[in-house]
Design a protein around this motif. Structure first.
Motif, short mmCIF file in Angstrom:
data_model
loop_
_atom_site.label_atom_id
_atom_site.label_comp_id
_atom_site.label_asym_id
_atom_site.label_seq_id
_atom_site.Cartn_x
_atom_site.Cartn_y
_atom_site.Cartn_z
N ARG A 187 0.84 -1.19 0.00
CA ARG A 187 0.00 0.00 0.00
C ARG A 187 0.88 1.25 0.00
O ARG A 187 2.12 1.15 0.07
N SER A 188 0.26 2.39 -0.08
CA SER A 188 0.97 3.66 -0.16
C SER A 188 1.06 4.31 1.21
O SER A 188 0.03 4.51 1.87
N PHE A 189 2.28 4.64 1.64
CA PHE A 189 2.50 5.41 2.86
C PHE A 189 3.08 6.77 2.50
O PHE A 189 3.70 6.94 1.45
N GLN A 190 2.92 7.74 3.39
CA GLN A 190 3.35 9.11 3.10
C GLN A 190 4.25 9.70 4.19
O GLN A 190 4.90 10.71 3.95
N GLN A 191 4.31 9.11 5.36
CA GLN A 191 5.02 9.72 6.49
C GLN A 191 6.53 9.46 6.39
O GLN A 191 6.96 8.30 6.42
#
Length: 222
Positions: A187-191
């Motif tokens: 999945r996509s993480f941003q932190q």
């Protein structure tokens, strides 16, 4: 005929091989870039200053490989995809898909990894795909629609990908972050400034923003 040209080229001394690849394949290869004994034949190859491909790599069935300054592909990697210039019913629903690998400045793929670039894999600046036996897989089967499908993978700047991981299409590893060994990123993480890990991967802990890895001016870590 084309296969014979490819076979001929891999045995040439590098200075002659570079000129041969530019003339017959229209590749863009900086004079300081280098390909060692490897089978590297995407539709388009762009190698900027100081970039290098080591021995025993295979890169085929790709629209493009672009290596920015001082980026490195180590030994024994398998890099492939499904080109958009072949006539096929596969992926016809993805009209703007591109089979490509982009390596940012001073990034590195170590050795014995498998990259499926049916959709784009983008690896940011000063990022390391470390260790061995990782799989970056943009291509799978859409069970609902019963068809081949693919989605891009994005890895940010100054990231570190541990050994023996799996990264699937539509996944994002943000800049200034770490993916732990043997993890599954789906999945996509941003932190940023975060250690991600596990099966499937999730945030585990924060990483100090002043960690020296995140402030390198040279790609290679001594």
């Amino acid at each position: 005929m084309m296969t014979l040209l490819k076979l001929f080229s891999i045995f040439l001394p590098w200075k002659l091989k570079r000129l041969f690849l530019i003339k017959f394949f229209s590749y863009q290869i900086h004079p300081s870039a280098r390909i060692k004994f490897s089978w590297i034949f995407p539709k388009m190859l762009i190698m900027q200053e100081g970039s290098e491909i080591d021995h025993f790599n295979t890169a085929i069935h790709l629209d493009e490989i672009k290596m920015e300054k001082y980026s490195v592909i180590g030994r024994g990697n398998w890099i492939t995809g499904f080109t958009t210039y072949e006539k096929s019913s596969h992926f016809k629903h993805q009209a703007i898909r591109k089979s490509s690998l982009l390596l940012g400045e001073s990034s590195a793929i170590t050795k014995n990894h498998h990259l499926d670039c049916t959709s784009p894999i983008t690896i940011g600046r000063f990022t390391t795909i470390a260790g061995y036996n990782s799989q970056l897989l943009t291509h799978s089967i859409d069970l609902i629609e019963n068809r081949q499908d693919s989605h891009p993978i994005s890895i940010g700047d100054y990231a570190f990908v541990g050994t023996n991981v799996v990264i699937l299409g539509d996944a994002t590893l943000p800049s200034y972050s770490v993916l732990g060994a043997k993890s599954l990123l789906n999945r996509s993480f941003q932190q940023p400034y975060t250690l991600y890990g596990g099966v499937p991967a999730k945030p585990i802990k924060n990483i100090l923003e002043n960690a020296k890895y995140f402030h390198r001016t040279e790609g290679f870590v001594y």
